[in-house]
Design a protein around this motif. Structure first.
Motif, mmCIF file in Angstrom:
data_model
loop_
_atom_site.group_PDB
_atom_site.id
_atom_site.type_symbol
_atom_site.label_atom_id
_atom_site.label_comp_id
_atom_site.label_asym_id
_atom_site.label_seq_id
_atom_site.Cartn_x
_atom_site.Cartn_y
_atom_site.Cartn_z
ATOM 1 N N UNK A 99 -8.667 1.136 2.407
ATOM 2 C CA UNK A 99 -8.386 1.792 1.127
ATOM 3 C C UNK A 99 -7.859 3.210 1.346
ATOM 4 N N UNK A 100 -8.432 3.936 2.303
ATOM 5 C CA UNK A 100 -7.952 5.287 2.605
ATOM 6 C C UNK A 100 -6.523 5.258 3.139
ATOM 7 N N UNK A 101 -6.197 4.243 3.919
ATOM 8 C CA UNK A 101 -4.835 4.145 4.450
ATOM 9 C C UNK A 101 -3.815 3.814 3.360
ATOM 10 N N UNK A 102 -4.245 3.168 2.276
ATOM 11 C CA UNK A 102 -3.314 2.898 1.182
ATOM 12 C C UNK A 102 -2.970 4.167 0.419
ATOM 13 N N UNK A 103 -3.863 5.164 0.478
ATOM 14 C CA UNK A 103 -3.656 6.394 -0.286
ATOM 15 C C UNK A 103 -2.929 7.479 0.497
ATOM 16 N N UNK B 139 1.414 9.993 4.964
ATOM 17 C CA UNK B 139 1.965 10.471 6.223
ATOM 18 C C UNK B 139 2.661 9.366 6.997
ATOM 19 N N UNK B 140 2.080 8.180 6.973
ATOM 20 C CA UNK B 140 2.623 7.040 7.727
ATOM 21 C C UNK B 140 3.003 5.927 6.746
ATOM 22 N N UNK B 141 4.259 5.882 6.314
ATOM 23 C CA UNK B 141 4.650 4.943 5.256
ATOM 24 C C UNK B 141 4.556 3.467 5.655
ATOM 25 N N UNK B 142 4.857 3.124 6.898
ATOM 26 C CA UNK B 142 4.776 1.715 7.302
ATOM 27 C C UNK B 142 3.327 1.232 7.308
ATOM 28 N N UNK B 143 2.424 2.093 7.754
ATOM 29 C CA UNK B 143 1.003 1.751 7.738
ATOM 30 C C UNK B 143 0.511 1.636 6.304
ATOM 31 N N UNK B 144 0.967 2.533 5.438
ATOM 32 C CA UNK B 144 0.567 2.481 4.035
ATOM 33 C C UNK B 144 1.042 1.183 3.376
ATOM 34 N N UNK B 145 2.255 0.778 3.678
ATOM 35 C CA UNK B 145 2.795 -0.460 3.118
ATOM 36 C C UNK B 145 1.985 -1.668 3.592
ATOM 37 N N UNK B 146 1.645 -1.692 4.874
ATOM 38 C CA UNK B 146 0.854 -2.795 5.413
ATOM 39 C C UNK B 146 -0.554 -2.812 4.802
ATOM 40 N N UNK B 147 -1.162 -1.637 4.626
ATOM 41 C CA UNK B 147 -2.493 -1.556 4.020
ATOM 42 C C UNK B 147 -2.459 -2.015 2.566
ATOM 43 N N UNK B 148 -1.399 -1.646 1.838
ATOM 44 C CA UNK B 148 -1.269 -2.105 0.443
ATOM 45 C C UNK B 148 -1.141 -3.624 0.384
ATOM 46 N N UNK C 20 -1.154 1.641 12.768
ATOM 47 C CA UNK C 20 -1.461 3.037 12.453
ATOM 48 C C UNK C 20 -1.424 3.888 13.724
ATOM 49 N N UNK C 21 -1.988 3.370 14.793
ATOM 50 C CA UNK C 21 -2.004 4.104 16.057
ATOM 51 C C UNK C 21 -0.601 4.304 16.609
ATOM 52 N N UNK C 22 0.204 3.252 16.602
ATOM 53 C CA UNK C 22 1.558 3.386 17.146
ATOM 54 C C UNK C 22 2.420 4.284 16.267
ATOM 55 N N UNK C 23 2.249 4.182 14.950
ATOM 56 C CA UNK C 23 3.047 5.029 14.067
ATOM 57 C C UNK C 23 2.617 6.488 14.183
ATOM 58 N N UNK C 24 1.329 6.729 14.342
ATOM 59 C CA UNK C 24 0.869 8.112 14.473
ATOM 60 C C UNK C 24 1.282 8.716 15.815
ATOM 61 N N UNK C 25 1.439 7.888 16.835
ATOM 62 C CA UNK C 25 1.873 8.433 18.125
ATOM 63 C C UNK C 25 3.374 8.735 18.129
ATOM 64 N N UNK C 26 4.135 8.080 17.266
ATOM 65 C CA UNK C 26 5.577 8.314 17.202
ATOM 66 C C UNK C 26 5.934 9.531 16.352
ATOM 67 N N UNK C 27 5.111 9.851 15.388
ATOM 68 C CA UNK C 27 5.409 10.952 14.473
ATOM 69 C C UNK C 27 5.101 12.272 15.162
#
Length: 111
Positions: A53-57, A60-69, A89-96
Motif C-alpha cells: 500500500x505504501x508503494x502505491x502512494x 519516486x519510482x513510477x514502474x514500482x508504483x504501477x506494479x503495486x497498483x 523496487x530494488x532494481x529501480x531504486x538502484x538505477x535512479x
C-alpha cells in the motif's frame, strides 16, 4: 503367496546401496522444492500488504508504483508476486540517481 528366501535375496541383489541413497537424496530435494513452491503460493501477511500500500502512494519510482497498483487490485497477493515487486523496487531504486539540492548560496556563486 509366500516369498522364498532365494527370491528375496535375488530381489535384494538388484538394488545397490548407492542407488537407494541416490533415491533418498532425490526425494529430499524434491520435497524441498515442493515446500518452496507451496510457500511462494501463500498469501502475504498484513505487514507486507501495508508495504505494498505504501508503494502505491509513492511517486519516486513510477514502474514500482504501477506494479503495486496492479497487485492491490487482486483479491490475494501471493508471496511470489510480493517478492517480484520488491525486486522491481530494488532494481529501480538502484538505477535512479538522486542529487542533493543546491543551496541558494551555491547557486549564486555558480552564476
Amino acid at each position: 503367496m509366500l516369498i522364498s528366501k532365494d527370491q528375496f535375496l535375488k530381489f535384494k541383489s538388484k538394488f545397490n546401496l548407492e542407488d537407494v541413497l541416490n533415491t533418498v537424496v532425490v526425494l529430499v530435494i524434491l520435497s524441498i522444492i515442493f515446500c518452496a513452491v507451496l510457500a511462494l503460493k501463500r498469501p502475504i501477511e498484513s505487514q507486507k500488504y501495508h508495504k505494498v500500500m505504501l508503494l502505491t502512494e509513492q511517486y519516486t519510482y513510477p514502474a514500482t508504483q504501477k506494479m503495486a497498483n496492479h497487485l492491490i487490485l487482486q483479491d490475494d497477493i501471493v508471496t511470489s508476486d510480493y517478492f517480484r515487486l520488491m525486486w522491481a523496487h530494488r532494481t529501480e531504486s538502484s538505477k535512479v540517481k538522486e542529487y542533493p539540492a543546491m543551496a541558494q548560496d551555491d547557486a549564486e556563486q555558480a552564476n
